[in-house]
Design a protein around this motif. Structure first.
Motif, mmCIF file in Angstrom:
data_model
loop_
_atom_site.group_PDB
_atom_site.id
_atom_site.type_symbol
_atom_site.label_atom_id
_atom_site.label_comp_id
_atom_site.label_asym_id
_atom_site.label_seq_id
_atom_site.Cartn_x
_atom_site.Cartn_y
_atom_site.Cartn_z
ATOM 1 N N HIS A 237 9.994 -29.230 -1.720
ATOM 2 C CA HIS A 237 10.713 -30.153 -0.860
ATOM 3 C C HIS A 237 11.420 -29.439 0.282
ATOM 4 O O HIS A 237 11.919 -30.078 1.201
ATOM 5 C CB HIS A 237 11.738 -30.937 -1.696
ATOM 6 N N ASP B 102 17.388 -36.588 -6.262
ATOM 7 C CA ASP B 102 16.051 -36.922 -6.739
ATOM 8 C C ASP B 102 16.086 -37.054 -8.257
ATOM 9 O O ASP B 102 17.159 -36.999 -8.871
ATOM 10 C CB ASP B 102 15.009 -35.903 -6.267
ATOM 11 N N VAL C 91 14.920 -43.484 -5.676
ATOM 12 C CA VAL C 91 14.479 -42.798 -6.894
ATOM 13 C C VAL C 91 13.948 -43.824 -7.894
ATOM 14 O O VAL C 91 14.542 -44.889 -8.066
ATOM 15 C CB VAL C 91 15.650 -42.016 -7.536
#
Length: 508
Positions: A5, A241, A274
């Motif tokens: 990421h 996340d 999420v």
């Protein structure tokens, strides 16, 4: 893995369409959209397994390329074709079969990492590094190589590798990898210093380094510091996340705060960015088991089952393990049958998970039948599978069964590892067969591998006491030779035993 990421789009290879979302690599930071909580029996290392299984350092794009016939070469590398080093195998293929490209090599390394064959994966990267005029290695590749060096050669070598990198390659990927190395080694000062350096350089702008730091605080039993990290993430507008929430749940469990766990779950459900997946619910189940909230744990496992996909074997592994911790034998067999019906091939790891579960449940008859099934089908006799049953025989004093199991394993072509021999050595000790126990330790020492195995101090102490009592200095010398060959002389755990030996020799 999480460091993926951190990569800007420009650092990735050209997009290649794929019918599914890209998977993740297998580093060891611990967390990821598809990671899961570790079983309660190893809760501190469990946090760790999460950030890891998703760390590709940006090389996940290689998976998007249409499948090629790279698997034949992978098998040659994985089994040590002809007993040759990886570099020789790659060179022979490159010269005789077909010229290799970077995608194939990175794909092979990724598979090796997934199955924890870190030494072989590092050899693949070393081979590419020796041919930099042909293979263009990015900072993402450097980040993976740094992580592999730490796993195979140790943290000092990884530090040296990082220091030698050109400044342009010391970016958020390689810094993130170094941060993870220190966190895995639980080196507090260096972990916090590296994170602070990432702050100063503007690299702490993504979720990954925060997740690594949160996970580190859970691992070193300082869960109260996790809230500082989540607060900083909010202040910096760094999005949470799945990993972030899962580690936060572990933190709440570490502080034995079930209400806080529920609050974090509710916040996660309310977070539209999420989606709670099976990992979330196996994480919750693991933590509820740790807190002895068994009914809630089972409810969470049922929720995890609803989110299981046919592509991810890890989900089945965690379900089997966690149901066994709940002593749900019928559920273990149900998930195992589902597992076998879903996947055409069950690898060693799958058998290891269910075999461990059956031993945990006390279903030794079932474990023995399963072991025979594995032994009849397997073409790769991984001693880890056999060790599970061997360890139970050792603990329970079934020395003859332990001997028979090991002998059959060797007859089928299996190669025992040092731990295998020590398991049998322990069984012999319990049966007062001291000479046989020493012989096993010598066999363990003779195994040629990169293992850092050292004999258990308790076993060494028992043998030393017995041989001194019998005034058998020849056996004492053999035992000391085992210790010296494994580099135990400078280890504090063994120094007192070695000093005892010295006194014994002086008294003769």
């Amino acid at each position: 893995m999480l460091l993926h990421h951190l990569l800007p789009p420009s650092s990735r290879a050209p997009f290649r369409p794929s019918p599914r979302r890209p998977g993740c690599g297998a580093l060891t930071v611990r967390c990821a959209p598809s990671s899961a909580a570790s079983p309660p029996a190893s809760s501190s290392s469990s946090a760790g397994q999460q950030v890891a299984n998703v760390h590709s350092y940006g090389t996940v794009d290689f998976e998007r390329r249409p499948a090629l016939r790279w698997s034949s070469l992978y098998r040659r590398v994985a089994v040590g074709h002809g007993g040759r080093p990886v570099g020789r195998t790659l060179a022979d293929w490159d010269e005789g079969e077909r010229r290799l490209d970077k995608w194939e090599l990175c794909r092979i390394a990724r598979e090796l990492r997934k199955f924890r064959r870190f030494n072989l994966a590092l050899e693949v990267y070393d081979w590419m590094t020796d041919r930099r005029d042909r293979f263009s290695l990015s900072s993402s590749d450097m980040a993976i190589q740094l992580d592999l060096i730490a796993k195979v050669r140790g943290v000092p070598d990884a530090e040296e590798y990082f220091e030698k990198l050109p400044d342009p390659l010391k970016d958020k990927r390689t810094y993130g990898s170094l941060l993870n190395v220190y966190a895995q080694a639980r080196m507090k000062d260096k972990t916090e210093y590296t994170f602070e350096q990432m702050r100063k350089k503007g690299f702490a702008t993504d979720t990954l380094p925060f997740n690594v730091l949160m996970n580190f605080y859970v691992d070193v039993a300082e869960p109260e510091k996790v809230s500082r990290v989540t607060d900083e993430m909010k202040q910096r507008n760094v999005g949470f996340d799945v990993c972030t929430y899962n580690i936060w749940i572990k933190c709440c469990a570490a502080m034995k705060d079930a209400d806080a766990m529920e609050r974090v779950l509710n916040q996660m459900i309310a977070d539209e960015s999420v989606v709670a997946n099976w990992t979330t619910y196996t994480t919750l189940a693991s933590m509820h088991i740790k807190l002895e909230n068994f009914e809630k744990a089972e409810e969470c496992l049922k929720e995890a089952e609803k989110r299981a996909t046919g592509r991810d074997k890890k989900c089945f592994h965690f379900l089997i393990t966690l149901y066994s911790h709940l002593q749900k034998k019928e559920e273990v067999y149900r998930i195992w049958n589902w597992y076998k019906a879903t996947f055409k091939t069950i690898h060693n790891l799958g058998y290891q998970e269910v075999l461990s579960a059956l031993v945990r449940l006390g279903d030794i008859e079932g474990a023995e039948l399963l072991y025979e099934e594995w032994a009849s089908k397997s073409s790769s006799f991984d001693p880890k599978t056999m060790n599970i049953l061997l360890a139970w025989y050792s603990r329970e004093g079934f020395v003859v069964k332990a001997e028979q199991t090991l002998n059959r394993f060797v007859e089928k072509g299996g190669n025992p590892k040092p731990n295998t021999w020590e398991i049998l050595a322990t069984a012999y000790l319990k049966d007062n067969q001291f000479a046989e126990s020493l012989s096993c330790l010598e066999k363990a020492t003779a195994v040629k591998s990169a293992s850092k195995w050292r004999p258990r101090p308790t076993n060494v102490e028992s043998l030393l006491a017995y041989f001194k009592e019998k005034n058998d200095m020849g056996s004492v010398d053999r035992l000391m030779s085992v210790l010296r060959s494994r580099g135990c002389a400078e280890n504090e755990e063994y120094k007192s035993l070695i000093d005892t030996y010295a006194l014994a020799v002086a008294g003769t």
